[in-house]
Design a protein around this motif. Structure first.
Motif: not given
Length: 163
Positions: A73-86
């Protein structure tokens, strides 16, 4: 001699052919809500090598694509952090279809209607071969993961959660 099943072109296969990308075609019996479990079983491959194409959006509703192992699954929290989004969240199916031009269940990162940034789980790039949607439900293409970097400039991220 067995007749080869004819597979009509999709925007994804057109793009791959135009750029002379080597790929294998893998049609299978699509099951509603079957996901990568069904496609991996039908093709006789490890679900970890089947890559799902997810259309998501950031806090400003800007669309993006995430490529993830079928068994994660995608961790949306880790993804947001990784791409510089809120924040990042999946798009509603009709919104995803409007952005990609593909039906949900048949979304390919190649040949999308709208140009979107593509993010790929870094461990996918370490696989020898991946199976990714070819632009239609029940149709995967087998490619080298390097194609994701070369053809659609996918950026590597760490956002996988074991399923």
């Amino acid at each position: 001699m067995a007749k080869k099943e004819h597979i009509s072109e999709t925007p994804a296969t057109q793009m791959l052919r135009k750029h002379k990308v080597a790929f294998s075609e893998h049609p299978y019996e699509y099951e509603e809500h079957g996901g990568t479990t069904v496609s991996a079983r039908e093709l006789g491959v490890d679900e970890h090598a089947v890559v799902k194409t997810l259309v998501m959006q950031d806090e400003a509703a800007k669309p993006l694509i995430v490529l993830m192992h079928g068994d994660c699954k995608v961790s949306t929290k880790n993804l947001a952090r990784g791409i510089g989004c809120k924040s990042v969240e999946p798009c509603k199916p009709e919104v995803a279809q409007r952005h990609s031009g593909y039906m949900v269940g048949g979304t390919s990162p190649f040949g999308t209607k709208k140009a979107m940034p593509v993010y790929v789980e870094e461990s996918i790039l370490a696989l020898d071969k991946i199976y990714i949607n070819g632009g239609r439900r029940g149709y995967l293409v087998g490619i080298a993961p390097q194609v994701l970097l070369d053809l659609i400039q996918a950026k590597a991220v760490h956002c996988a959660l074991a399923d």
